[in-house]
Design a protein around this motif. Sequence first.
Motif, PDB file in Angstrom:
ATOM      1  N   THR A  18       0.850  -1.190   0.000  1.00 16.89           N
ATOM      2  CA  THR A  18       0.000   0.000   0.000  1.00 16.89           C
ATOM      3  C   THR A  18       0.884   1.239   0.000  1.00 16.89           C
ATOM      4  OG1 THR A  18      -1.690  -1.176   1.275  1.00 16.89           O
ATOM      5  CG2 THR A  18      -1.808   1.234   1.251  1.00 16.89           C
ATOM      6  N   GLU A  22      -2.513   6.207  -1.007  1.00 18.77           N
ATOM      7  CA  GLU A  22      -3.649   5.320  -0.767  1.00 18.77           C
ATOM      8  C   GLU A  22      -3.896   5.161   0.733  1.00 18.77           C
ATOM      9  OE1 GLU A  22      -6.747   2.444  -1.463  1.00 18.77           O
ATOM     10  OE2 GLU A  22      -5.901   4.157  -2.537  1.00 18.77           O
ATOM     11  N   ALA A  23      -2.818   5.101   1.503  1.00 20.84           N
ATOM     12  CA  ALA A  23      -2.949   4.985   2.959  1.00 20.84           C
ATOM     13  C   ALA A  23      -3.654   6.209   3.531  1.00 20.84           C
ATOM     14  CB  ALA A  23      -1.571   4.814   3.590  1.00 20.84           C
ATOM     15  N   ALA A  40       0.994   3.030   5.575  1.00 26.67           N
ATOM     16  CA  ALA A  40       1.268   2.207   4.393  1.00 26.67           C
ATOM     17  C   ALA A  40       1.988   0.922   4.783  1.00 26.67           C
ATOM     18  CB  ALA A  40       2.103   3.004   3.400  1.00 26.67           C
ATOM     19  N   SER A  44       0.346  -2.890   4.584  1.00 26.75           N
ATOM     20  CA  SER A  44       1.024  -3.885   3.741  1.00 26.75           C
ATOM     21  C   SER A  44       1.207  -5.197   4.493  1.00 26.75           C
ATOM     22  CB  SER A  44       2.369  -3.334   3.268  1.00 26.75           C
ATOM     23  OG  SER A  44       2.190  -2.199   2.434  1.00 26.75           O
ATOM     24  N   ASN A  47      -2.301  -6.814   5.071  1.00 25.60           N
ATOM     25  CA  ASN A  47      -2.788  -7.488   3.860  1.00 25.60           C
ATOM     26  C   ASN A  47      -2.105  -8.834   3.659  1.00 25.60           C
ATOM     27  OD1 ASN A  47      -4.578  -5.429   3.229  1.00 25.60           O
ATOM     28  ND2 ASN A  47      -3.110  -4.339   1.931  1.00 25.60           N
TER      29      ASN A  47
END
Length: 237
Positions: A18, A22-23, A40, A44, A47
């Motif tokens: 990420t 986007e974060a 971020a 990551s 996910n």
Amino acid sequence: MEAQRKFHKLAFDYAQTTGPLEANRLAQERGYLINGTHLACYLSHLNAYRRMVAESIETALILEDDIDMEMDIRERHSQIMTQVGQRHGGDWDMLFVGHCTYDANEPAGLQPSWRHKERRNAELYEAEYPMCMHAYALTKECARRLAVVLEERLKTVGQDIDLVLAIGVQFGMSTVLGVSPPPIVQVGRNELASDLSSPENGDTAQRLSNSTLFHLGLRSSDPRTLPQYIEWAITAH
């Protein structure tokens, strides 16, 4: 990473990370208490845990992109996993193959300012306060728990992922192991930029006895001259 993968003949997948923009968008949408590169990095890893659960991956070694490793990493990995099997069997949650701070439970002889000239075999210990997320393994059941807990902590705690996990270890939430000395370390940001790092905590370079990247001509200086652990992190500890 690709050069080390080919040199050591390692098999791994590249995970989708990420980005900070986007974060920041997700932080606004979902009410997260951290943002930017810190979020971020957090997302990551989160996910990756969700992927382990979705694809029923029993154990995984997660590596960030700003790492270097010992030339004999395969031998050290074998030593480590033999010790894990002998002492814990399958009863463990996380294994920090790399970490950036000295842990109170590390075997005697390794101190924050220690610099060794000779190779020392990897030794396993039960971690008290593991820090940094550049190289660690975890089980599917641990990933399942973390996928729930870490999502909740984003809205209630507002700390970096390694701090959240370290506090959890102190409260006995997981069986977490560490390796001393760490055979996988972070590289200084002035030598190897990372998609997941931010500069405010200073340099991240750590010591290795026999660096793969230096052997391949991909580091400008030999990391055997560096301290074992990051001094900013020791101070924070």
